[in-house]
Design a protein around this motif. Sequence first.
Motif, PDB file in Angstrom:
ATOM      1  N   UNK A 139      -7.600  -7.154   0.594  1.00 37.38           N
ATOM      2  CA  UNK A 139      -6.362  -6.555   0.080  1.00 37.38           C
ATOM      3  C   UNK A 139      -6.483  -5.046  -0.014  1.00 37.38           C
ATOM      4  N   UNK A 140      -7.646  -4.551  -0.405  1.00 38.15           N
ATOM      5  CA  UNK A 140      -7.826  -3.090  -0.540  1.00 38.15           C
ATOM      6  C   UNK A 140      -7.884  -2.403   0.816  1.00 38.15           C
ATOM      7  N   UNK A 141      -8.271  -3.116   1.843  1.00 37.81           N
ATOM      8  CA  UNK A 141      -8.415  -2.488   3.171  1.00 37.81           C
ATOM      9  C   UNK A 141      -7.204  -2.707   4.061  1.00 37.81           C
ATOM     10  N   UNK A 142      -6.177  -3.363   3.561  1.00 43.33           N
ATOM     11  CA  UNK A 142      -4.988  -3.570   4.381  1.00 43.33           C
ATOM     12  C   UNK A 142      -4.288  -2.231   4.662  1.00 43.33           C
ATOM     13  N   UNK A 143      -3.907  -2.070   5.917  1.00 40.64           N
ATOM     14  CA  UNK A 143      -3.169  -0.867   6.321  1.00 40.64           C
ATOM     15  C   UNK A 143      -1.685  -1.210   6.312  1.00 40.64           C
ATOM     16  N   UNK A 144      -0.963  -0.632   5.352  1.00 44.10           N
ATOM     17  CA  UNK A 144       0.455  -0.927   5.173  1.00 44.10           C
ATOM     18  C   UNK A 144       1.262   0.292   5.620  1.00 44.10           C
TER      19      UNK A 144
ATOM     20  N   UNK B   1       2.329  -4.835   7.605  1.00 46.84           N
ATOM     21  CA  UNK B   1       0.879  -4.703   7.649  1.00 46.84           C
ATOM     22  C   UNK B   1       0.466  -4.507   9.089  1.00 46.84           C
ATOM     23  N   UNK B   2      -0.313  -3.458   9.346  1.00 49.20           N
ATOM     24  CA  UNK B   2      -0.883  -3.226  10.674  1.00 49.20           C
ATOM     25  C   UNK B   2      -2.093  -4.157  10.834  1.00 49.20           C
ATOM     26  N   UNK B   3      -1.883  -5.239  11.558  1.00 44.82           N
ATOM     27  CA  UNK B   3      -2.908  -6.282  11.642  1.00 44.82           C
ATOM     28  C   UNK B   3      -4.162  -5.774  12.333  1.00 44.82           C
ATOM     29  N   UNK B   4      -4.006  -5.084  13.451  1.00 43.67           N
ATOM     30  CA  UNK B   4      -5.180  -4.633  14.188  1.00 43.67           C
ATOM     31  C   UNK B   4      -6.002  -3.645  13.376  1.00 43.67           C
ATOM     32  N   UNK B   5      -5.314  -2.733  12.716  1.00 48.18           N
ATOM     33  CA  UNK B   5      -6.036  -1.740  11.925  1.00 48.18           C
ATOM     34  C   UNK B   5      -6.639  -2.356  10.659  1.00 48.18           C
ATOM     35  N   UNK B   6      -5.973  -3.335  10.107  1.00 44.42           N
ATOM     36  CA  UNK B   6      -6.439  -3.905   8.852  1.00 44.42           C
ATOM     37  C   UNK B   6      -7.650  -4.804   9.030  1.00 44.42           C
ATOM     38  N   UNK B   7      -7.678  -5.614  10.097  1.00 42.50           N
ATOM     39  CA  UNK B   7      -8.732  -6.625  10.246  1.00 42.50           C
ATOM     40  C   UNK B   7      -9.757  -6.251  11.313  1.00 42.50           C
TER      41      UNK B   7
ATOM     42  N   UNK C  11      -2.702 -13.926  12.791  1.00 40.96           N
ATOM     43  CA  UNK C  11      -4.069 -13.529  13.168  1.00 40.96           C
ATOM     44  C   UNK C  11      -5.062 -14.470  12.484  1.00 40.96           C
ATOM     45  N   UNK C  12      -6.188 -14.804  13.173  1.00 41.19           N
ATOM     46  CA  UNK C  12      -7.155 -15.743  12.612  1.00 41.19           C
ATOM     47  C   UNK C  12      -8.503 -15.549  13.275  1.00 41.19           C
ATOM     48  N   UNK C  13      -9.551 -15.789  12.538  1.00 42.96           N
ATOM     49  CA  UNK C  13     -10.910 -15.785  13.092  1.00 42.96           C
ATOM     50  C   UNK C  13     -11.330 -17.170  13.570  1.00 42.96           C
TER      51      UNK C  13
ATOM     52  N   UNK D 167       4.616  -9.238   2.001  1.00 40.34           N
ATOM     53  CA  UNK D 167       4.144  -8.756   3.288  1.00 40.34           C
ATOM     54  C   UNK D 167       3.501  -9.859   4.127  1.00 40.34           C
ATOM     55  N   UNK D 168       2.999 -10.907   3.467  1.00 41.72           N
ATOM     56  CA  UNK D 168       2.361 -12.000   4.202  1.00 41.72           C
ATOM     57  C   UNK D 168       1.428 -12.789   3.286  1.00 41.72           C
ATOM     58  N   UNK D 169       0.671 -13.676   3.900  1.00 43.72           N
ATOM     59  CA  UNK D 169      -0.251 -14.530   3.171  1.00 43.72           C
ATOM     60  C   UNK D 169      -1.634 -14.419   3.797  1.00 43.72           C
ATOM     61  N   UNK D 170      -2.597 -14.216   2.953  1.00 44.28           N
ATOM     62  CA  UNK D 170      -3.998 -14.145   3.404  1.00 44.28           C
ATOM     63  C   UNK D 170      -4.718 -15.414   2.926  1.00 44.28           C
ATOM     64  N   UNK D 171      -5.283 -16.160   3.876  1.00 46.74           N
ATOM     65  CA  UNK D 171      -6.023 -17.386   3.534  1.00 46.74           C
ATOM     66  C   UNK D 171      -7.473 -17.232   3.969  1.00 46.74           C
ATOM     67  N   UNK D 172      -8.367 -17.460   3.013  1.00 49.81           N
ATOM     68  CA  UNK D 172      -9.808 -17.338   3.247  1.00 49.81           C
ATOM     69  C   UNK D 172     -10.432 -18.723   3.119  1.00 49.81           C
ATOM     70  N   UNK D 173     -11.224 -19.120   4.101  1.00 50.88           N
ATOM     71  CA  UNK D 173     -11.810 -20.480   4.138  1.00 50.88           C
ATOM     72  C   UNK D 173     -13.322 -20.401   4.218  1.00 50.88           C
ATOM     73  N   UNK D 174     -13.942 -21.376   3.611  1.00 50.24           N
ATOM     74  CA  UNK D 174     -15.407 -21.469   3.613  1.00 50.24           C
ATOM     75  C   UNK D 174     -15.786 -22.939   3.872  1.00 50.24           C
TER      76      UNK D 174
END
Length: 454
Positions: free
Chosen positions: A52-57, A73-79, A104-106, A153-160
């Motif tokens: 969240x702190x590194x997102x480029x808005x 959110x600038x996806x390429x710049x943010x992630x 976008x997804x890893x 702005x969107x939803x961020x989902x983190x998985x482990x």
Amino acid sequence: MFQATRRRLAIWYTAVTAVLLLVFATGFYFYVRHTLIDRIDDTLNHVVEVIERTLVIEPLTFPTTKDKNKLQVNIQASFRDSTDAVEDDHIDLEWFSPTGELLWSTLSEPLNIPIHANRTGETVWIINNKLQSAQNYSLRQVTQRVQIGRQVLGYLRVSHPWFEVTKPIRQLILDLILGAGLTLICVAAIGWLLSGLAMAPVRESYGRLKQFTADASHELRNPIATIQTNVQVALAEPDIEPQQHQQLQVIERLTRRLGRLVDDLLFLARQDSGIVQQQWIEVPLDALLMEVIEEQQAIATTQNLSLSLEIVDQPNAENNFTVLGDWDQLARLFTNLVSNAVQYTPSGGEIEVELQLAAKNKRNSPMLNPALQIKVTDTGIGISAEALPHLFDRFYRADPARTHRSAAGSGLGLAIAKAIVENHRGQIRIDSQVDRGTTVTVTLPPHKSEASRL
């Protein structure tokens, strides 16, 4: 007796320890599992905060009049720098549009799981193939809604991967089972040792008591026999006075009763110590019962009692009523039971002894030899339900106020009967109702000769 008590003490000690171990292992398991889940959830929430702190808005690239104040959110710049950072921790990121579209997804393949904004963490099961469970797996996820003001702005989902929890949990369960098993084995061995040490002084005291009883009973037999002989000689004198004759008769009666009591104590002491020398032979119970009835018939006739023996024979069979046992002990057993019935049955009553094969088992299998059953039924004064559980206790008298020709009783007859029955691997049961009579049932295993087995 002591081995059984020692075994029960060891079993109880082991059982209590097993329950305590189970409670401890269960609590420890849930504590570790909860700790692992909390650690993963904290890691996922930390990743969410960092991302969240590194997102480029920035403002929309081609805004319309309606959307000129909206941001994106600038996806390429943010992630761009986040992918390498989360790969080492086995963490995957997903970014969704405000409408829930994956942008976008890893992950190599989309999960196709609905979005649930949840910062507390949830476990989801990914089913890729219903037929092959190896392709299915589970994830621990945290989903964060990213918004500025009232604009989402969107939803961020983190998985482990969930195996980070299941793998150590499985190893923990294995370690707990192995450790608890080894501990219980050690506890059982230590409990057996400690119970043996605890029972040692009791065994020694009981052995001394049995030896004293046996020695005292044995030493009393000779003087009692001497007194009885001298009294009988004195009673045979023709010129004895009537008063002295009556007193000598009382002495003889008391001496005879004391002699029977000493014999009973000596028998029980030898039975407890295991030094009884038994003469195991084939004993025909029908012949033995006939002798017992013949011996007790005179007493029953004197007291106006009807004493009968009924043998329910089985046709076309030989040696139906043969047991392997000690003739003298079995004779003593049934003499005690019949004499008790005679003793507690009022004048004009009936006493019936019945010998038969016990009822067949439920399967009615011809391969199993039915047991022998002997019933001694009387129409006497009966026994109360409260006294029935204590009848086989030594020196127990059901109700001293209801004595009926019971002055000669010592309270050891049924204890001796039970000892003899158990010595012959049988069972004894008493059913009774007050003022209606008593039925004593003895069940003994049969003995078949080699000729009858063929």
